[in-house]
Design an enzyme around this catalytic site. Structure first.
Site, short mmCIF file in Angstrom:
data_model
loop_
_atom_site.label_atom_id
_atom_site.label_comp_id
_atom_site.label_asym_id
_atom_site.label_seq_id
_atom_site.Cartn_x
_atom_site.Cartn_y
_atom_site.Cartn_z
N ARG A 50 92.66 30.12 40.76
CA ARG A 50 92.26 30.66 39.46
C ARG A 50 92.37 32.18 39.45
O ARG A 50 92.80 32.79 38.46
CB ARG A 50 90.84 30.21 39.10
CG ARG A 50 90.46 30.56 37.67
CD ARG A 50 89.15 29.94 37.26
NE ARG A 50 88.03 30.46 38.02
CZ ARG A 50 86.78 30.00 37.96
NH1 ARG A 50 86.51 28.97 37.15
NH2 ARG A 50 85.83 30.51 38.68
N LYS A 149 89.43 35.06 34.00
CA LYS A 149 88.13 35.52 34.48
C LYS A 149 88.27 37.01 34.77
O LYS A 149 88.51 37.43 35.91
CB LYS A 149 87.70 34.73 35.72
CG LYS A 149 86.21 34.76 35.96
CD LYS A 149 85.78 33.67 36.91
CE LYS A 149 84.39 33.91 37.46
NZ LYS A 149 83.32 33.93 36.47
N GLU A 182 81.44 27.49 25.37
CA GLU A 182 80.77 27.40 26.67
C GLU A 182 79.53 28.29 26.62
O GLU A 182 79.26 28.94 25.61
CB GLU A 182 81.71 27.84 27.79
CG GLU A 182 82.20 29.28 27.65
CD GLU A 182 83.14 29.72 28.78
OE1 GLU A 182 83.11 29.12 29.86
OE2 GLU A 182 83.89 30.68 28.56
N1 PXG Z 1 82.27 30.08 32.08
C1 PXG Z 1 82.20 31.39 32.34
C2 PXG Z 1 82.39 32.36 31.25
C3 PXG Z 1 81.93 31.82 33.65
O1 PXG Z 1 81.87 33.12 33.92
C4 PXG Z 1 81.82 29.50 34.35
C5 PXG Z 1 82.09 29.15 33.04
C6 PXG Z 1 81.66 28.44 35.38
O2 PXG Z 1 82.79 28.43 36.24
P1 PXG Z 1 82.68 27.99 37.78
O3 PXG Z 1 84.08 28.10 38.28
O4 PXG Z 1 81.75 28.96 38.42
O5 PXG Z 1 82.18 26.60 37.79
C7 PXG Z 1 81.75 30.87 34.67
C8 PXG Z 1 81.47 31.30 36.07
C9 PXG Z 1 77.27 35.40 37.74
C10 PXG Z 1 78.22 34.30 37.97
O6 PXG Z 1 77.07 36.18 38.66
C11 PXG Z 1 78.97 33.80 36.92
C12 PXG Z 1 79.86 32.77 37.15
C13 PXG Z 1 80.04 32.28 38.40
C14 PXG Z 1 79.29 32.78 39.44
C15 PXG Z 1 78.36 33.81 39.22
O7 PXG Z 1 76.70 35.46 36.65
N2 PXG Z 1 80.55 32.35 36.10
#
Ligand code: PXG
Length: 289
Positions: A50, A149, A182
């Site tokens: 990703r 991301k 989301e």
């Molecule tokens: N949507 C968004 C906008 C994200 O930033 C997810 C979904 C979930 O994706 P994953 O691949 O983690 O299942 C994310 C992920 C933080 C933090 O520090 C944020 C995420 C992941 C880890 C830590 O706030 N966001």
């Protein structure tokens, strides 16, 4: 703590990036949030895939290949004695001029921070979480595509501000068509009549690693899974609801806009999937040797 920057480990206080880095000046860069469980980095390959796709989408060259990054991530855990923790992998555009042109930036920087993880309170997992839908819309896919991301998280930060001002810790964002996208940092699922539903990425969701794992686990458990557009109606009428993310894992939602979801606490399917997820984190991942 030692922080990796482009090939070298620095003491925390010495780990510095230039104020001319476009990661700071323009939010120009990409990142991943990754978890380590029991001495293994969970789904590291998926996170790196990703990351490379996010970088490609913004024409950013990562000066390392996947295998080298993989070694750097596990090394950052080892150096810091992390066996269970959170890894922040950041690639910035690098030092450039006081102008947007990314092509004038000489070399992107790769940063790896391996730390312990701040979790939501345990009671929230037991009782479920309250969320609100917010006015800040998820970015249009032809603006900054939410599949990227990127280091430019202001869209999500603005939504998070609305959530906190409303007295809750997370929110649900809609897209310009009023469809559910989301949460500010997590993906969203609803269960209705035994069918598990989540918005397709084209509705404005990040293709979450946890989201993909949960869809696989649900299918393995014989639950029908559909990626389908959802409206606020589908949230308000859901039998169960939960969010997924690397940090949150799987967390039940029991209230949306002050409307109660389900009966009492996270529902049985949410609990079952959370258990299956935790079992998987015990057996899978790139070893920290
Ligand atoms: N949507 C968004 C906008 C994200 O930033 C997810 C979904 C979930 O994706 P994953 O691949 O983690 O299942 C994310 C992920 C933080 C933090 O520090 C944020 C995420 C992941 C880890 C830590 O706030 N966001």
């Amino acid at each position: 703590m030692k922080v990796y920057i482009s090939g070298t480990f620095y003491e925390q206080d010495e780990a510095k990036i230039s104020v001319f880095d476009h990661g700071l000046l323009y939010g120009d860069g990409v990142f991943e949030g990754i978890r380590a469980y029991h001495g293994r980095v969970f789904r590291l390959r998926d996170h790196l895939d990703r990351l490379f796709d996010s970088a490609k989408a913004i024409a950013l060259d990562i000066p390392m290949d996947g295998d080298a990054l993989m070694r750097a991530v596990t090394e950052a855990c080892k150096v810091n004695g992390i066996r269970d923790g959170y890894i922040r992998l950041v690639v910035t555009r690098g030092v450039g001029t006081l102008g947007l042109n990314p092509y004038l930036c000489k070399k992107s920087e790769v940063i790896i921070i391996a730390d312990s993880i701040q979790l939501y309170p345990k009671e929230m997992y037991e009782q479920g979480m309250k969320v609100v839908t917010v006015g800040t819309l998820r970015n249009h896919a032809e603006a900054v595509n939410p599949r990227i991301k990127s280091l430019n998280y202001l869209n999500n930060v603005l939504a998070k501000i609305e959530a906190i001002n409303a007295g809750v810790m997370e929110c649900i964002m809609l897209n310009g068509q009023g469809q559910v996208a989301e949460a500010s940092g997590d993906n969203i699922f609803v269960l209705k009549h035994g069918v598990l539903k989540t918005p397709p990425v084209w509705c404005g969701a990040l293709e979450g690693i946890t989201r993909n794992v949960v869809m696989d686990l649900a299918r393995e458990a014989g639950i029908e899974v559909r990626e389908t557009p959802l409206q606020r109606y589908d949230l308000y009428t859901a039998d169960e609801m939960f969010m997924t993310g690397t940090a949150a894992e799987i967390i039940g939602i029991t209230e949306v806009d002050r409307r109660t979801i389900g009966a009492d606490g996270p529902g049985p399917v949410t609990r079952k999937l959370a258990n299956a997820f935790h079992a998987l984190t015990r057996t899978e991942g790139e070893p920290i040797l």
